[in-house]
Design a protein around this motif. Structure first.
Motif, PDB file in Angstrom:
ATOM      1  N   ALA A 247       0.819  -1.221   0.000  1.00  0.00           N
ATOM      2  CA  ALA A 247       0.000   0.000   0.000  1.00  0.00           C
ATOM      3  C   ALA A 247       0.851   1.268   0.000  1.00  0.00           C
ATOM      4  O   ALA A 247       0.517   2.251  -0.681  1.00  0.00           O
ATOM      5  N   ALA A 248       1.969   1.238   0.734  1.00  0.00           N
ATOM      6  CA  ALA A 248       2.765   2.463   0.848  1.00  0.00           C
ATOM      7  C   ALA A 248       3.386   2.869  -0.485  1.00  0.00           C
ATOM      8  O   ALA A 248       3.506   4.058  -0.789  1.00  0.00           O
ATOM      9  N   VAL A 249       3.800   1.878  -1.285  1.00  0.00           N
ATOM     10  CA  VAL A 249       4.494   2.210  -2.536  1.00  0.00           C
ATOM     11  C   VAL A 249       3.565   2.205  -3.754  1.00  0.00           C
ATOM     12  O   VAL A 249       3.981   2.592  -4.845  1.00  0.00           O
ATOM     13  N   GLN A 250       2.331   1.774  -3.559  1.00  0.00           N
ATOM     14  CA  GLN A 250       1.421   1.690  -4.712  1.00  0.00           C
ATOM     15  C   GLN A 250       1.307   3.011  -5.470  1.00  0.00           C
ATOM     16  O   GLN A 250       1.293   3.013  -6.714  1.00  0.00           O
ATOM     17  N   PRO A 251       1.268   4.154  -4.783  1.00  0.00           N
ATOM     18  CA  PRO A 251       1.184   5.429  -5.534  1.00  0.00           C
ATOM     19  C   PRO A 251       2.360   5.640  -6.483  1.00  0.00           C
ATOM     20  O   PRO A 251       2.199   6.243  -7.550  1.00  0.00           O
ATOM     21  N   LEU A 252       3.532   5.149  -6.110  1.00  0.00           N
ATOM     22  CA  LEU A 252       4.707   5.256  -6.978  1.00  0.00           C
ATOM     23  C   LEU A 252       4.529   4.391  -8.222  1.00  0.00           C
ATOM     24  O   LEU A 252       4.793   4.834  -9.352  1.00  0.00           O
ATOM     25  N   PHE A 253       4.072   3.156  -8.008  1.00  0.00           N
ATOM     26  CA  PHE A 253       3.820   2.264  -9.142  1.00  0.00           C
ATOM     27  C   PHE A 253       2.758   2.871 -10.073  1.00  0.00           C
ATOM     28  O   PHE A 253       2.882   2.817 -11.294  1.00  0.00           O
ATOM     29  N   ASP A 254       1.722   3.455  -9.467  1.00  0.00           N
ATOM     30  CA  ASP A 254       0.643   4.028 -10.276  1.00  0.00           C
ATOM     31  C   ASP A 254       1.130   5.211 -11.104  1.00  0.00           C
ATOM     32  O   ASP A 254       0.821   5.327 -12.294  1.00  0.00           O
ATOM     33  N   ARG A 255       1.927   6.071 -10.452  1.00  0.00           N
ATOM     34  CA  ARG A 255       2.404   7.250 -11.168  1.00  0.00           C
ATOM     35  C   ARG A 255       3.299   6.848 -12.345  1.00  0.00           C
ATOM     36  O   ARG A 255       3.197   7.393 -13.439  1.00  0.00           O
ATOM     37  N   ALA A 256       4.162   5.861 -12.092  1.00  0.00           N
ATOM     38  CA  ALA A 256       5.073   5.409 -13.159  1.00  0.00           C
ATOM     39  C   ALA A 256       4.279   4.844 -14.332  1.00  0.00           C
ATOM     40  O   ALA A 256       4.603   5.100 -15.499  1.00  0.00           O
ATOM     41  N   ARG A 257       3.237   4.085 -14.020  1.00  0.00           N
ATOM     42  CA  ARG A 257       2.424   3.516 -15.102  1.00  0.00           C
ATOM     43  C   ARG A 257       1.722   4.618 -15.882  1.00  0.00           C
ATOM     44  O   ARG A 257       1.638   4.577 -17.109  1.00  0.00           O
ATOM     45  N   ASP A 258       1.246   5.632 -15.158  1.00  0.00           N
ATOM     46  CA  ASP A 258       0.636   6.778 -15.852  1.00  0.00           C
ATOM     47  C   ASP A 258       1.615   7.417 -16.825  1.00  0.00           C
ATOM     48  O   ASP A 258       1.247   7.870 -17.906  1.00  0.00           O
ATOM     49  N   TYR A 259       2.866   7.486 -16.404  1.00  0.00           N
ATOM     50  CA  TYR A 259       3.895   8.132 -17.235  1.00  0.00           C
ATOM     51  C   TYR A 259       4.487   7.190 -18.284  1.00  0.00           C
ATOM     52  O   TYR A 259       5.263   7.632 -19.127  1.00  0.00           O
ATOM     53  N   GLY A 260       4.195   5.914 -18.187  1.00  0.00           N
ATOM     54  CA  GLY A 260       4.862   4.962 -19.070  1.00  0.00           C
ATOM     55  C   GLY A 260       6.354   4.895 -18.792  1.00  0.00           C
ATOM     56  O   GLY A 260       7.168   4.776 -19.704  1.00  0.00           O
ATOM     57  N   MET A 261       6.723   4.973 -17.527  1.00  0.00           N
ATOM     58  CA  MET A 261       8.123   5.035 -17.123  1.00  0.00           C
ATOM     59  C   MET A 261       8.512   3.740 -16.396  1.00  0.00           C
ATOM     60  O   MET A 261       7.777   3.279 -15.512  1.00  0.00           O
ATOM     61  N   GLY A 262       9.649   3.161 -16.771  1.00  0.00           N
ATOM     62  CA  GLY A 262      10.198   2.067 -15.984  1.00  0.00           C
ATOM     63  C   GLY A 262      10.994   2.626 -14.820  1.00  0.00           C
ATOM     64  O   GLY A 262      11.468   3.768 -14.869  1.00  0.00           O
ATOM     65  N   PHE A 263      11.164   1.833 -13.763  1.00  0.00           N
ATOM     66  CA  PHE A 263      11.965   2.334 -12.638  1.00  0.00           C
ATOM     67  C   PHE A 263      12.525   1.165 -11.829  1.00  0.00           C
ATOM     68  O   PHE A 263      12.127   0.003 -12.011  1.00  0.00           O
ATOM     69  N   THR A 264      13.463   1.502 -10.955  1.00  0.00           N
ATOM     70  CA  THR A 264      14.050   0.508 -10.054  1.00  0.00           C
ATOM     71  C   THR A 264      14.286   1.158  -8.704  1.00  0.00           C
ATOM     72  O   THR A 264      14.591   2.353  -8.631  1.00  0.00           O
ATOM     73  N   PHE A 265      14.110   0.405  -7.658  1.00  0.00           N
ATOM     74  CA  PHE A 265      14.416   0.934  -6.322  1.00  0.00           C
ATOM     75  C   PHE A 265      14.740  -0.233  -5.396  1.00  0.00           C
ATOM     76  O   PHE A 265      14.433  -1.388  -5.693  1.00  0.00           O
ATOM     77  N   GLY A 266      15.366   0.098  -4.283  1.00  0.00           N
ATOM     78  CA  GLY A 266      15.755  -0.914  -3.318  1.00  0.00           C
ATOM     79  C   GLY A 266      14.937  -0.832  -2.043  1.00  0.00           C
ATOM     80  O   GLY A 266      14.446   0.235  -1.675  1.00  0.00           O
ATOM     81  N   TYR A 267      14.795  -1.982  -1.402  1.00  0.00           N
ATOM     82  CA  TYR A 267      14.059  -2.044  -0.133  1.00  0.00           C
ATOM     83  C   TYR A 267      14.487  -3.293   0.607  1.00  0.00           C
ATOM     84  O   TYR A 267      15.194  -4.147   0.053  1.00  0.00           O
TER      85      TYR A 267
END
Lengths: 309, 309
Positions: free
Chosen positions: A75-95
């Protein structure tokens, strides 16, 4: 030509008290800025969502389980995934990853523009130590809180580019780069949290640490003819200073962009992934030049054995 | 402390017409200068005794056998061996070796202060090509005139230091360094003859070539916590320019001394081989940190295999 704008989202210190939601908001602000510059792939640091807690000792490891994610996305990171999909942007992050089996890993993922996790990597080369060591200027307890990764260095095609990952200390080990190079990697993303002080050497401070960081990334990129994004969590975090110095490096080993600050900062460069082919087909044409009959020790012997004479 | 003055004897171009005796006289002059500065180990370049003949094509390879040595030492180089023994100086140099079995290698040796050859190395990573290729700005026919070395990267103790060798293109391959690192190497000597022009890329000239050279040597030294001497044959040779840029590098990956000219030139630095221990016991403590279970591809797969998806 396979041109793409790529970027590193350097992140300033994340204090213990900071919530994941607050961090994700900072990540999204950088993603918005990246989108405004036409970025199609964005890299965030190692352990982006939390403070670098291995600097703290706790006897009962389970007390630190709250730093770990039990699902991804959540739930905490879902907004990041959603925004990236809106932009058509790939991304990577660590956790920090806590598996259903109770295993703890220092993990990163590559997410496609469609929001799918296309590759998961678990950190191989854990630096530091497992027990409290008072002689150190600060603790670095990665070997206490994580298992060595069990994934190895895999490469996957996403956005028509062969992508791989390493995390922090992995970048100092040419083995990390070479295993990906042998899979044709064209973009290596590396998040890091590097303290500005070597905790066993009072004379090794910021300047040396930045040099070693850049030396390792540029050599790894050059020797495997790959782009690299090395991206820091940096600045002051819970009273400890980290080096920053995020860079984007081309397949010739030259720095295309470099972060200069100690806070949230975006650096952007244009990659042309077809440029990886020149090195891969000439000086680093592995099929033509490598001599594996002389590399046996690398994969069969862990530590040093001095010659007997 | 194991302190020792070490040096690189950079050598300016050696023209086709130059005799071995003339070259050895130049080598001895640099050895005399080194002795005057207290040097106890001196490194000369790859193929020190002759011009870099792989830039020339000859259909019948045997016509070039006169560039090769059939014994070592031999009459031409004996004065060098004698002078070194008089000085109590160890040294290393490269030459072309023709074995009794008729095999051709690009070879280097380490000679003890007592005048004994303590280690022989045959170049592993032969760059270039085996046939005439008209699209190149110049020919680089090492694969025509040499076999890939059969020695691998061995390390031997001489002068109370664990020493190893690599030759020219080997320095760009982290495998070369790591195999020696796994034997505890403390001093890697690397001779080279690097053209100032990439013969397949008109945009890759002197500046880039020097950068790649230094990047590779500094990374290899740092990542294996070893001193390195990288020493050039340089300047104009038979109408071709070579990069120079000889360096002595410490186990932290920093350049201690750098040649600035394009002719015969000595550079000197003080090494303390006990300084290798810090890196070897901390960040590059191989036994503690390496994960050979993920390095399998390095020693089992020569060329690139892209992931199937």
């Amino acid at each position: 030509m396979r041109k793409m704008m790529i970027a590193a989202a350097q992140i300033g210190g994340i204090q213990k008290a900071e919530s994941r939601e607050a961090v994700v908001a900072r990540m999204i602000a950088l993603m918005d800025a990246a989108h405004a510059q036409g970025v199609k792939f964005l890299a965030y640091p190692e352990m982006t969502l939390t403070t670098f807690f291995p600097r703290f000792y706790v006897e009962d490891r389970a007390e630190f389980d709250h730093w770990f994610e039990t699902e991804m996305p959540n739930a905490a990171v879902q907004p990041l995934f959603d925004r990236a999909r809106d932009y058509g942007m790939g991304f990577t992050f660590g956790y920090c990853e806590l598996t259903p089996e109770g295993q703890h890993f220092n993990t990163s993922v590559i997410v496609s523009p469609e929001g799918e996790i296309v590759l998961t990597y678990r950190k191989t080369h854990l630096p530091g130590h497992a027990e409290y060591e008072p002689e150190r200027t600060h603790q670095h307890l990665e070997k206490r809180y994580f298992l060595p990764g069990d994934t190895g260095f895999n490469v996957a095609r996403s956005q028509d580019v062969l992508m791989g990952m390493a995390i922090c200390n992995d970048r100092r080990w040419p083995e990390s780069w070479r295993v990906m190079g042998l899979q044709g990697v064209e973009l290596v993303s590396i998040g890091y949290n590097t303290p500005s002080q070597n905790n066993l050497s009072k004379t090794e401070g910021l300047e040396k640490r930045l040099y070693h960081h850049e030396l390792s990334v540029c050599a790894g990129a050059y020797q495997n003819s790959t782009y690299a994004i090395a991206v820091a969590k940096c600045g002051m975090e819970d009273g400890n200073h980290m080096i920053g110095g995020s860079i984007i490096v081309d397949p010739d080993g030259f720095v295309l962009a470099r972060a200069t600050g100690e806070g949230d900062e975006l650096i952007v460069a244009e990659a042309d992934f077809d440029k990886c082919a020149f090195g891969k087909s000439t000086v680093f044409n592995f099929a033509a030049h490598r001599r594996i009959e002389h590399y046996g020790l690398i994969a069969s012997q862990t530590g040093v054995k001095e010659p007997q004479q």
